[in-house]
Design an enzyme around this catalytic site. Structure first.
Site, PDB file in Angstrom:
ATOM      1  CG  HIS A  83      14.191  38.257  46.108  1.00 36.45           C
ATOM      2  ND1 HIS A  83      13.192  38.284  47.060  1.00 36.45           N
ATOM      3  CD2 HIS A  83      15.059  39.231  46.477  1.00 36.45           C
ATOM      4  CE1 HIS A  83      13.460  39.226  47.945  1.00 36.45           C
ATOM      5  NE2 HIS A  83      14.588  39.811  47.620  1.00 36.45           N
TER       6      HIS A  83
ATOM      7  CG  ASP B   1      10.410  46.555  46.295  1.00 35.17           C
ATOM      8  OD1 ASP B   1      10.626  46.329  45.103  1.00 35.17           O
ATOM      9  OD2 ASP B   1      10.893  45.861  47.223  1.00 35.17           O
TER      10      ASP B   1
ATOM     11  CE1 TYR C 288      12.178  41.354  50.955  1.00 40.47           C
ATOM     12  CE2 TYR C 288      10.700  43.133  50.383  1.00 40.47           C
ATOM     13  CZ  TYR C 288      11.925  42.529  50.267  1.00 40.47           C
ATOM     14  OH  TYR C 288      12.889  43.091  49.471  1.00 40.47           O
TER      15      TYR C 288
ATOM     16  CE  LYS D 141      12.239  42.932  45.479  1.00 42.73           C
ATOM     17  NZ  LYS D 141      11.350  43.326  46.582  1.00 42.73           N
TER      18      LYS D 141
END
Length: 284
Positions: A120, A53, A58, A87
């Site tokens: 998200h 994930d 990120y 996401k």
């Protein structure tokens, strides 16, 4: 790690569109791009993990993609065996900008398709338009399932008033101090699978006397007890770690079972305490 554990890591739940998603996976939030994320993902895949994930925000999608490619070569784990999630970030929400963000994520990951793509956060005034973009991507075949993240029951209810596709997954902060019963029950009534992020509350719940007592009772770590509680509660879970020993230990969940009374004891720890942001009040 035992061979039995490695095979159990491929145990899966069937989502509302028939796609199978592993119950257990690796999260890479705050894992640094480059060797750190590459090594973490490769370690997990080598040990038997099949679900990874990540998210655009990120900033480690390229490393995740490199790890997937290297694992295919070095460990003979083909892409088709993996379940990869990303996401769309808040600043990219909206119809066309979401389509563009998805294409960029796919390019960074070096993949032809994703297994799951999520909104998200429920950005007010934007998430319905964003969902229409996800529906378009889903119908195009570039993603096997679509869902949301950080949506509470009322967000889901609002989204469903116009959605053509019911979300397959809702990924929310969920741990013994934040059990989210209302959202879980509403999601279950709609056939939406709940997935937990921060299942250990950044370590906060590991010092709880009830959790420590159960760890002693079962001869397991506090983390293993909490992650087992997730699985027995029907919650997909994705703990994050960059340490190979912990990535292995987190998965040693399949050789014991919590009693019904002990599951209830962990349920009773709820204090509505978040370690992350409030889905009803965030400004990013």
């Amino acid at each position: 790690m035992s061979q039995a554990t490695a095979s159990h890591l491929q145990d899966s739940v069937t989502l509302n569109n028939g796609v199978r998603m592993p119950w257990f996976g690796l999260g890479v939030f705050k894992v640094q791009e480059g060797n750190e994320v590459i090594d973490s993902v490769k370690t997990a895949i080598k040990l038997g993990y099949r679900s990874i994930d990540t998210a655009a925000v990120y900033r480690n999608e390229e490393g995740v993609g490199q790890a997937i490619a290297e694992a295919a070569r070095e460990y003979s784990v083909p892409r088709e065996e993996l379940f990869v999630t990303s996401k769309v970030w808040n600043s990219d929400q909206g119809y066309q900008s979401t389509l563009d963000a998805f294409d960029l994520s796919l390019k960074k990951l070096g993949l032809d398709y994703l297994d799951l793509y999520l909104i998200h956060w429920p950005v007010k005034g934007k998430y319905k338009e964003t969902w229409k973009a996800l529906e378009h991507i889903y119908k195009s075949g570039k993603v096997r399932a679509i869902g949301v993240s950080n949506f509470l029951a009322h967000h889901l209810e609002d989204l469903l008033t116009e959605a053509e596709v019911v979300p397959a997954v809702d990924q929310i902060e969920l741990h013994p101090y934040l059990t989210r019963v209302e959202t879980r029950e509403f999601a279950r009534s709609q056939g939406i699978q709940i997935e937990a992020w921060s299942p250990l509350a950044q370590g906060l719940v590991l010092k709880d006397p009830v959790v420590e007592g159960l760890a002693a009772k079962y001869g397991k770590t506090a983390a293993q007890v909490v992650l087992r509680w997730n699985l027995q509660s029907g919650i997909v879970t994705i703990p994050k770690s960059i340490q190979p020993a912990r990535i292995a230990a987190n998965a040693e969940l399949f050789d014991f079972e919590l009693s019904r009374e002990d599951v209830a004891a962990i349920d009773a720890l709820n204090r509505n305490q978040r370690v992350g942001s409030d889905p009803d009040n965030f400004n990013f």
